[in-house]
Design a protein around this motif. Structure first.
Motif, PDB file in Angstrom:
ATOM      1  N   ILE A 250       0.852  -1.188   0.000  1.00  0.00           N
ATOM      2  CA  ILE A 250       0.000   0.000   0.000  1.00  0.00           C
ATOM      3  C   ILE A 250       0.890   1.241   0.000  1.00  0.00           C
ATOM      4  O   ILE A 250       1.827   1.355   0.787  1.00  0.00           O
ATOM      5  CB  ILE A 250      -0.929   0.016   1.236  1.00  0.00           C
ATOM      6  CG1 ILE A 250      -1.867  -1.203   1.221  1.00  0.00           C
ATOM      7  CG2 ILE A 250      -1.732   1.319   1.289  1.00  0.00           C
ATOM      8  CD1 ILE A 250      -2.868  -1.250   0.099  1.00  0.00           C
TER       9      ILE A 250
ATOM     10  N   PHE B 189      -2.266  -9.196  -6.378  1.00  0.00           N
ATOM     11  CA  PHE B 189      -2.727  -9.271  -4.983  1.00  0.00           C
ATOM     12  C   PHE B 189      -2.350  -7.945  -4.344  1.00  0.00           C
ATOM     13  O   PHE B 189      -1.161  -7.620  -4.237  1.00  0.00           O
ATOM     14  CB  PHE B 189      -2.063 -10.427  -4.233  1.00  0.00           C
ATOM     15  CG  PHE B 189      -2.686 -10.698  -2.883  1.00  0.00           C
ATOM     16  CD1 PHE B 189      -3.460 -11.833  -2.665  1.00  0.00           C
ATOM     17  CD2 PHE B 189      -2.522  -9.797  -1.823  1.00  0.00           C
ATOM     18  CE1 PHE B 189      -4.050 -12.067  -1.419  1.00  0.00           C
ATOM     19  CE2 PHE B 189      -3.106 -10.025  -0.585  1.00  0.00           C
ATOM     20  CZ  PHE B 189      -3.875 -11.157  -0.382  1.00  0.00           C
ATOM     21  N   ILE B 190      -3.351  -7.170  -3.951  1.00  0.00           N
ATOM     22  CA  ILE B 190      -3.085  -5.878  -3.338  1.00  0.00           C
ATOM     23  C   ILE B 190      -3.283  -6.083  -1.840  1.00  0.00           C
ATOM     24  O   ILE B 190      -4.397  -6.154  -1.335  1.00  0.00           O
ATOM     25  CB  ILE B 190      -4.004  -4.777  -3.893  1.00  0.00           C
ATOM     26  CG1 ILE B 190      -3.773  -4.634  -5.406  1.00  0.00           C
ATOM     27  CG2 ILE B 190      -3.719  -3.449  -3.202  1.00  0.00           C
ATOM     28  CD1 ILE B 190      -4.523  -5.618  -6.272  1.00  0.00           C
ATOM     29  N   GLY B 191      -2.177  -6.248  -1.157  1.00  0.00           N
ATOM     30  CA  GLY B 191      -2.242  -6.676   0.244  1.00  0.00           C
ATOM     31  C   GLY B 191      -2.413  -5.530   1.204  1.00  0.00           C
ATOM     32  O   GLY B 191      -2.894  -4.441   0.852  1.00  0.00           O
ATOM     33  N   LEU B 192      -2.014  -5.763   2.429  1.00  0.00           N
ATOM     34  CA  LEU B 192      -2.056  -4.744   3.464  1.00  0.00           C
ATOM     35  C   LEU B 192      -0.726  -3.997   3.472  1.00  0.00           C
ATOM     36  O   LEU B 192       0.282  -4.512   2.987  1.00  0.00           O
ATOM     37  CB  LEU B 192      -2.277  -5.406   4.827  1.00  0.00           C
ATOM     38  CG  LEU B 192      -3.596  -6.158   4.976  1.00  0.00           C
ATOM     39  CD1 LEU B 192      -3.554  -7.024   6.229  1.00  0.00           C
ATOM     40  CD2 LEU B 192      -4.771  -5.190   5.034  1.00  0.00           C
TER      41      LEU B 192
ATOM     42  N   ARG C 108       2.754  -5.815   4.082  1.00  0.00           N
ATOM     43  CA  ARG C 108       2.622  -7.287   4.155  1.00  0.00           C
ATOM     44  C   ARG C 108       2.741  -7.986   2.805  1.00  0.00           C
ATOM     45  O   ARG C 108       2.344  -9.144   2.681  1.00  0.00           O
ATOM     46  CB  ARG C 108       1.284  -7.677   4.794  1.00  0.00           C
ATOM     47  CG  ARG C 108       0.893  -6.885   6.015  1.00  0.00           C
ATOM     48  CD  ARG C 108       1.874  -7.021   7.153  1.00  0.00           C
ATOM     49  NE  ARG C 108       1.491  -6.154   8.257  1.00  0.00           N
ATOM     50  CZ  ARG C 108       2.352  -5.629   9.120  1.00  0.00           C
ATOM     51  NH1 ARG C 108       3.644  -5.887   9.024  1.00  0.00           N
ATOM     52  NH2 ARG C 108       1.930  -4.840  10.085  1.00  0.00           N
TER      53      ARG C 108
ATOM     54  N   PRO D 125       5.216 -11.458   2.783  1.00  0.00           N
ATOM     55  CA  PRO D 125       4.680 -12.744   3.262  1.00  0.00           C
ATOM     56  C   PRO D 125       3.644 -13.350   2.320  1.00  0.00           C
ATOM     57  O   PRO D 125       3.660 -14.571   2.088  1.00  0.00           O
ATOM     58  CB  PRO D 125       4.061 -12.392   4.621  1.00  0.00           C
ATOM     59  CG  PRO D 125       4.757 -11.163   5.066  1.00  0.00           C
ATOM     60  CD  PRO D 125       5.098 -10.414   3.815  1.00  0.00           C
ATOM     61  N   VAL D 126       2.768 -12.526   1.766  1.00  0.00           N
ATOM     62  CA  VAL D 126       1.780 -13.059   0.818  1.00  0.00           C
ATOM     63  C   VAL D 126       2.505 -13.688  -0.370  1.00  0.00           C
ATOM     64  O   VAL D 126       2.182 -14.793  -0.807  1.00  0.00           O
ATOM     65  CB  VAL D 126       0.822 -11.937   0.341  1.00  0.00           C
ATOM     66  CG1 VAL D 126      -0.032 -12.422  -0.828  1.00  0.00           C
ATOM     67  CG2 VAL D 126      -0.059 -11.445   1.487  1.00  0.00           C
TER      68      VAL D 126
ATOM     69  N   GLN E  94       5.528 -14.901  -0.520  1.00  0.00           N
ATOM     70  CA  GLN E  94       6.218 -16.150  -0.155  1.00  0.00           C
ATOM     71  C   GLN E  94       5.247 -17.314  -0.035  1.00  0.00           C
ATOM     72  O   GLN E  94       5.558 -18.441  -0.431  1.00  0.00           O
ATOM     73  CB  GLN E  94       6.987 -15.971   1.159  1.00  0.00           C
ATOM     74  CG  GLN E  94       8.209 -15.088   1.006  1.00  0.00           C
ATOM     75  CD  GLN E  94       8.797 -14.711   2.359  1.00  0.00           C
ATOM     76  OE1 GLN E  94       9.544 -15.478   2.948  1.00  0.00           O
ATOM     77  NE2 GLN E  94       8.445 -13.545   2.851  1.00  0.00           N
TER      78      GLN E  94
ATOM     79  N   ASN F  82      10.528  -6.068   9.060  1.00  0.00           N
ATOM     80  CA  ASN F  82      10.849  -7.413   9.564  1.00  0.00           C
ATOM     81  C   ASN F  82      10.658  -8.461   8.467  1.00  0.00           C
ATOM     82  O   ASN F  82      11.453  -9.391   8.327  1.00  0.00           O
ATOM     83  CB  ASN F  82       9.959  -7.723  10.774  1.00  0.00           C
ATOM     84  CG  ASN F  82      10.481  -8.892  11.589  1.00  0.00           C
ATOM     85  OD1 ASN F  82      11.671  -9.168  11.599  1.00  0.00           O
ATOM     86  ND2 ASN F  82       9.588  -9.586  12.266  1.00  0.00           N
ATOM     87  N   HIS F  83       9.595  -8.275   7.686  1.00  0.00           N
ATOM     88  CA  HIS F  83       9.340  -9.230   6.602  1.00  0.00           C
ATOM     89  C   HIS F  83      10.458  -9.173   5.556  1.00  0.00           C
ATOM     90  O   HIS F  83      10.846 -10.188   4.986  1.00  0.00           O
ATOM     91  CB  HIS F  83       7.990  -8.945   5.945  1.00  0.00           C
ATOM     92  CG  HIS F  83       6.857  -8.868   6.912  1.00  0.00           C
ATOM     93  ND1 HIS F  83       6.663  -9.808   7.903  1.00  0.00           N
ATOM     94  CD2 HIS F  83       5.857  -7.959   7.062  1.00  0.00           C
ATOM     95  CE1 HIS F  83       5.589  -9.478   8.610  1.00  0.00           C
ATOM     96  NE2 HIS F  83       5.095  -8.365   8.127  1.00  0.00           N
TER      97      HIS F  83
ATOM     98  N   GLU G  89       8.421 -15.195  10.526  1.00  0.00           N
ATOM     99  CA  GLU G  89       9.130 -14.321  11.458  1.00  0.00           C
ATOM    100  C   GLU G  89       8.207 -13.813  12.561  1.00  0.00           C
ATOM    101  O   GLU G  89       8.660 -13.398  13.617  1.00  0.00           O
ATOM    102  CB  GLU G  89       9.774 -13.140  10.727  1.00  0.00           C
ATOM    103  CG  GLU G  89       8.837 -12.293   9.873  1.00  0.00           C
ATOM    104  CD  GLU G  89       8.712 -12.819   8.451  1.00  0.00           C
ATOM    105  OE1 GLU G  89       8.871 -14.035   8.254  1.00  0.00           O
ATOM    106  OE2 GLU G  89       8.452 -12.020   7.529  1.00  0.00           O
TER     107      GLU G  89
ATOM    108  N   ALA H  21      -6.921  -9.744  -6.353  1.00  0.00           N
ATOM    109  CA  ALA H  21      -7.330  -9.966  -4.963  1.00  0.00           C
ATOM    110  C   ALA H  21      -6.958  -8.685  -4.231  1.00  0.00           C
ATOM    111  O   ALA H  21      -5.780  -8.401  -4.045  1.00  0.00           O
ATOM    112  CB  ALA H  21      -6.589 -11.160  -4.368  1.00  0.00           C
TER     113      ALA H  21
END
Lengths: 286, 565
Positions: A49, A64-67, A70, A73-74, A76, A102-103, B235, B414
Motif C-alpha cells: 500500500i 494481490f493488493i495486500g495490506l 505485508r 509474506p503473501v 512467499q 521485519n518481513h 518471522e 485480490a
C-alpha cells in the motif's frame, strides 16, 4: 502470443501525479515482462500500500493488493504453493522498510525466488508527504518540519547483510536501464532486491530528476564485479555527489523452495484436489 | 510427558480407556511438573479430583498433592528425598518407599531415568504384565537406536521387579481386568488437529511457535516430506497469516495456528482474508490471558474475541472441539467450510485440549474424505476477453467462483481495497453496498451447514448445563456419575461445537425447556452466555466460571449442580 507493454492494458488510466517516478517504473516493468514473455495470466504481482501499490489498476496481471507492509509474506506463501509461478513484489520504501521491515529482512534470509521492486522516493506520498525510512537527514517533510533527524535506512546494505542474493539499484528516470535491471532481477533465481530511486514531484522539491541525473553513475562491468559482499557494501554506502546504480551483489544459492523436500516432485498446487494419506502415520500414536 | 504417554499407551493397548494431562510452569526446565494419567475400564471424559497412585520424584510433589489423596491411595517416594511418615498425612495413604536414586545408580543411569523406573513401579503396582509396557517402550524409542531401547527397558524392569520382589502384597490392588476391543490411538488435541488437516488435504501451514500449539508444529514438520506439505516458520504471526493467505489464493488449503497473543497480531490479516475472500483455517489454542498471562495454563477467554476480531464487517465460522476426536472431525469440517464459503474458519481449542492425551479408536481417523474445494472457475469455461469476474455479484449465496494465479483467462485482482467484480478498486456507493451484501450473504447461506448444539441426557430435563469446547468432558463425567439426575430432577447438557454463526433458533428451542440453566465456562465473564443472550434473549442467571488456569474437575460441577439455587 507476443507479450508487449500493451498486453497489460486494463482500460484504467494512472492516477499518479504528472511526472511521478512511478511512471518510469511501471513502463520498465511492462517492457521487462514483455521481454521475459510473462503475460497477464502467467505470473502474480503482489503490491503493498502506497502510491506504488495503485499500479495494479492499470497493470493487467494476476494481482494481490495486500495490506500495508505485508506484500512479502503473501508473495512467499503464493510462491511456496506454486513455485513455478513467477512472483514479483511491487513495494515502496515505507511499505517494505517501515511497516514491513521485519518481513524484508526475513525474506532476504530465506532467499525465496521472488523479485521485489522498491519504489524509493523518501516520502509517504499517499498520505500527503511524511518522511519515509529512507529519507535523508535534514529532509523537511510534513512529519519532520525541522528536517529528518534520524539516519536513513539503506535498502541495499540491509538487503546484502540480510542475505539477499541479488541486490541492485536503478533510476526511474532511466527506463531503458531500469528495464534491463528488472529483466536481470526477475531472471535471478533467488531473492532479488531492486531499489529504484524515484523523484516525488509533489512532496520533494530537493531530489528532482535533475538532482539525481547530475549524481548517478553506472557500475560498469569492466571495473566492478558484483561478487564480493564487502565490496558491494562499500559501494552501497556511496551517497552524495556520486551515487552508483547497477547490480551491486549477486550470488547463486539454494532458494527457499529448493530447500522444501515436499516441492521436489512438483508444486503443491498440483496436489490441491487430493486428501492426505494417513495410513503410515496412525501407528505412531498407538 | 514421555513416561505419561508410555503409561497411557500401554494401558490403551490392553483395552483400557485412558486420559492424560500435564501441568507445568512456564519454565524451560524445573519447577513443579506433573502428568496425570487416568485409566479406566469404561469410557471416561476427564480427570478426577482424587489421586490413587502418587508417584513423587521429589518432596515437593507430596507436599503439593497430599490433599488429593484418599484413604488407601498409594504414595511412592524415595526416602532419600524425604522420609514420609503416616503422621505427615491427614488421610491414610499407603506409603511405599522405593529407592529410585539407588536403582538409578545400580544401573549407572542419569537422574532422569527415575522417570522410567517410576513407570516400571507403576505398572508393577497395577498388577499387569511387564510385556504391556515393554512393547510401548520399544516402539517409542526404537528411532533412537537399540541401546536407548535396551537401557529404558532395563530401568523400567528394575522398577517393576522391585515391586514384584519387595511389595507382593500391593500388586494388582487397583485395576480391574479388561479385554481389548479395537485398536486405539493415544494422541494430543494438537496432533488430532494435524491429522485432520492432513486428511483434509492441507498443504501449507505457517505457524510461529507458541504454547499450546507447539506439538502441531512438531507433527507437521516431522512429516512434511512424506505428506508433501510445507510447514513454514514465519518471522511473526503477521507474516504467518499473510503467507497462509498467499498460499490459499494460489490454490492450496492452508492454515495457521497460534494462541491469543499471536492471534492478536493476526487480526489485521484476518480482515484481509475477509476482504479478498480467501479460504483459511485458524487454529487458536487459548491459554490464560491477558497479555503473556500464564502461558502454560488453560482458559476459554477468546470466544468473544474471535467472533469480533478484525476491522470491518465480514463473515467467519467458529468451531470449538471438545476433545481430540472432535478436533480431528472439526478440523476436516473447517477446511471444507473455508473452501465452500471462501471465508476464514476458526478452530477454537485450548491448552487443555491441545496438550492432554486422549484415547480415540483408530477407525475414527481412517475414513476417506471427499474434498470439496467449493466454487472453482473451470479454465475451459473462461472467456478469452478478459471478462472473468472473480467477485461476481450474481450468486444468491454470495459465493463466486475463484481462479488461481497462472490459470489461463482467470486474471483478477485480490484486493484489500473495496473492489468491483473484477477486483479493481471501487469507492462507488452502489458497488460498495453490493459487495458488503455479497460477503454477508454467506452468513445466511451457512445456516444450512450449522451443527446444532448437542444434547446429552434427557432433552426434556428441567436442569441444563451449558458447555462449549473442553468443558464438556468434566460436565459429562460429573453427570454420568449421578445418572443425569440430581434430587429426582433430570439434568442434561446442551453443548455447543458450532459457535458462530450462532445457532440461535436451535439454542432457543433447547434452552427454553429448562427451568434452571447453569452456564459452565473456563473464563471470568461467561462469554458464551453473553452470546446466547445476544442471539436468543435468554438470560442465564447461574454461572459456574473457572479462571485459575486449571481445568474443571467433575466434583466442582456436581457441587454446583447439587447446590440449592
Amino acid at each position: 502470443m507476443t507479450i508487449t507493454a500493451d498486453s497489460f492494458k486494463t482500460g484504467y488510466l494512472p492516477t499518479w501525479c504528472p511526472g511521478c517516478g512511478d511512471y518510469g517504473i511501471w513502463m520498465s516493468l511492462k517492457n521487462a515482462l514483455g521481454e521475459l514473455s510473462i503475460g497477464p495470466d502467467d505470473g502474480l504481482i503482489v503490491y503493498g500500500i502506497g502510491c506504488h501499490g495503485n499500479m495494479y489498476d492499470w497493470m493487467r496481471t494476476y494481482g494481490f493488493i495486500g495490506l500495508h507492509g505485508r506484500a512479502l509474506p503473501v508473495a512467499q506463501g503464493a510462491k511456496l504453493a506454486n513455485h513455478r509461478l513467477p512472483v514479483i513484489v511491487v513495494s515502496g520504501d515505507g511499505d517494505c522498510l517501515g511497516e514491513g521491515g521485519n518481513h524484508f529482512i526475513h525474506a532476504a534470509k530465506r532467499n525465496p525466488d521472488i523479485n521485489v521492486i522498491i519504489h524509493d522516493n523518501q516520502v509517504y506520498g499517499l498520505t500527503t508527504g511524511q518522511a519515509s525510512p529512507t529519507a535523508k537527514a535534514g529532509f523537511k517533510t510534513k512529519s519532520t518540519p525541522e528536517g529528518v533527524v534520524d539516519e536513513p535506512m539503506n535498502p541495499l546494505t540491509l538487503a546484502i547483510v540480510s542475505g539477499a542474493t541479488f541486490v541492485a539499484r536503478g533510476f526511474a528516470g532511466d527506463p531503458l536501464g531500469l528495464t534491463k535491471l528488472m529483466v536481470e532481477a526477475v531472471r535471478h533465481k533467488g531473492f532479488s532486491v531492486l531499489d529504484v530511486l524515484q523523484p516525488c514531484v509533489t512532496f520533494d522539491k530537493v531530489h528532482t530528476y535533475g538532482w539525481y541525473r547530475s549524481r548517478l553513475y553506472s557500475l560498469s562491468a569492466s571495473d566492478y564485479a558484483p561478487t564480493d559482499k564487502l565490496r558491494a557494501l562499500t559501494k552501497a554506502v556511496e551517497w552524495g555527489d556520486h551515487i552508483p546504480v547497477g547490480i551491486f551483489y549477486r550470488e547463486e544459492k539454494p532458494t527457499s523452495e529448493d530447500r522444501e523436500p515436499a516441492l521436489a516432485e512438483g508444486p503443491l498446487v498440483s496436489q490441491r484436489e487430493s486428501q492426505g494419506n494417513l495410513d503410515s502415520l496412525l501407528e505412531e500414536f498407538q | 510427558m514421555s513416561s505419561g504417554t508410555i503409561l497411557a499407551r500401554a494401558f490403551s493397548r490392553a483395552g483400557y480407556c485412558v486420559f492424560a494431562t500435564n501441568e507445568y510452569p512456564s519454565l524451560i526446565r524445573g519447577g513443579h511438573n506433573i502428568v496425570t494419567v487416568r485409566i479406566a475400564t469404561r469410557e471416561i471424559h476427564a480427570l478426577e479430583g482424587v489421586v490413587d497412585i502418587l508417584m513423587a520424584l521429589n518432596q515437593e510433589t507430596v507436599d503439593l498433592h497430599k490433599q488429593e489423596l484418599h484413604d488407601g491411595s498409594i504414595v511412592v517416594f524415595d526416602p532419600k528425598d524425604y522420609d514420609w511418615q503416616a503422621s505427615d498425612f491427614s488421610n491414610k495413604p499407603v506409603l511405599v518407599p522405593v529407592p529410585l536414586r539407588g536403582l538409578v545408580e545400580q544401573g549407572a543411569g542419569e537422574p532422569v531415568m527415575r522417570n522410567t523406573i517410576a513407570l516400571g513401579v507403576t505398572v508393577g503396582l497395577l498388577g499387569v504384565d511387564f510385556i504391556l509396557v515393554e512393547s510401548v517402550i520399544h516402539d517409542q524409542f526404537t528411532k533412537k537406536g537399540d541401546e536407548v531401547v535396551r537401557r529404558n527397558l532395563a530401568f523400567a524392569r528394575s522398577g517393576y521387579d522391585f515391586v514384584k520382589t519387595n511389595l507382593p502384597a500391593l500388586q494388582g490392588c487397583h485395576i480391574a481386568p479388561t479385554t481389548k476391543k479395537e485398536d486405539v490411538l493415544v494422541l494430543s488435541g494438537s496432533e488430532a488437529v494435524g491429522l485432520g488437516a492432513v486428511r483434509a488435504g492441507m498443504r501449507f501451514a505457517a505457524i510461529y511457535p507458541m504454547t499450546p500449539i507447539n506439538s502441531l508444529i512438531t507433527f507437521l514438520a516431522d512429516h512434511a516430506k512424506e505428506l508433501r506439505i510445507v510447514y513454514k516458520q514465519p518471522e511473526d504471526e503477521i507474516a504467518g497469516i499473510n503467507m497462509a493467505i498467499g498460499a490459499s489464493i494460489a490454490g492450496v488449503r492452508s492454515m495457521v495456528a497460534t494462541s491469543g497473543g499471536g492471534f492478536a497480531l493476526m487480526v489485521e490479516g484476518l480482515s484481509l482474508a475477509g476482504m479478498v475472500e480467501a479460504p483459511l483455517v485458524i487454529d487458536l489454542g487459548m491459554r490464560v490471558g491477558p497479555a503473556t498471562g500464564m502461558p502454560t495454563w488453560t482458559e476459554q477467554g477468546e470466544l468473544q474475541f474471535v467472533i469480533h476480531a478484525g476491522h470491518g464487517e465480514f463473515p467467519r465460522v467458529v468451531l470449538a472441539p471438545a476433545d481430540a476426536a472432535e478436533a480431528y472431525t472439526l478440523t476436516i469440517e473447517a477446511f471444507q467450510l473455508a473452501d465452500k464459503y471462501q471465508v476464514p474458519v476458526f478452530l477454537l481449542t485450548d491448552k487443555y485440549i491441545n496438550e492432554s492425551q486422549w484415547c480415540v479408536p483408530k477407525t475414527h481417523f481412517q475414513g476417506d474424505v471427499l474434498l470439496d474445494r467449493g466454487k472453482i472457475a473451470q479454465t475451459e469455461a473462461l472467456a478469452s476477453d478478459v471478462s472473468f469476474s472473480r467477485y461476481s455479484l450474481g450468486n444468491d449465496d454470495g459465493i463466486s467462483p475463484r481462479s488461481f494465479p497462472g490459470q489461463k483467462h482467470g486474471q483478477y485482482f485480490a484486493n484489500s481495497y473495496e473492489h468491483n467484480e473484477v477486483g479493481h478498486v471501487s469507492e462507488e456507493p452502489m458497488n460498495r453496498k453490493a459487495m458488503v451484501q455479497k460477503r454477508l450473504k454467506k452468513l445466511s447461506a451457512m445456516s444450512r451447514d450449522i451443527l446444532p448444539p448437542s444434547v446429552y441426557g434427557d432433552p426434556e430435563a428441567g436442569v441444563t448445563c451449558v458447555t462449549w469446547g473442553s468443558t464438556r468432558g468434566p460436565v459429562l463425567e460429573a453427570l454420568e456419575r449421578v445418572g443425569f439426575a440430581v434430587g429426582g430432577t433430570r439434568v442434561n447438557v446442551v453443548h455447543f461445537s458450532w459457535i458462530y454463526p450462532f445457532p440461535a433458533a436451535q439454542a432457543a428451542a433447547l434452552l427454553s425447556k429448562s427451568t434452571r440453566i447453569i452456564d459452565v465456562e473456563q473464563n471470568a465473564t461467561g462469554q458464551l452466555s453473553s452470546l446466547i443472550r445476544e442471539h436468543t434473549g435468554i438470560l442465564i442467571q447461574e454461572k459456574l466460571l473457572k479462571y485459575d488456569g486449571r481445568p474443571f474437575f467433575p466434583e466442582e460441577i456436581l457441587d454446583k449442580v447439587q447446590s440449592v439455587k
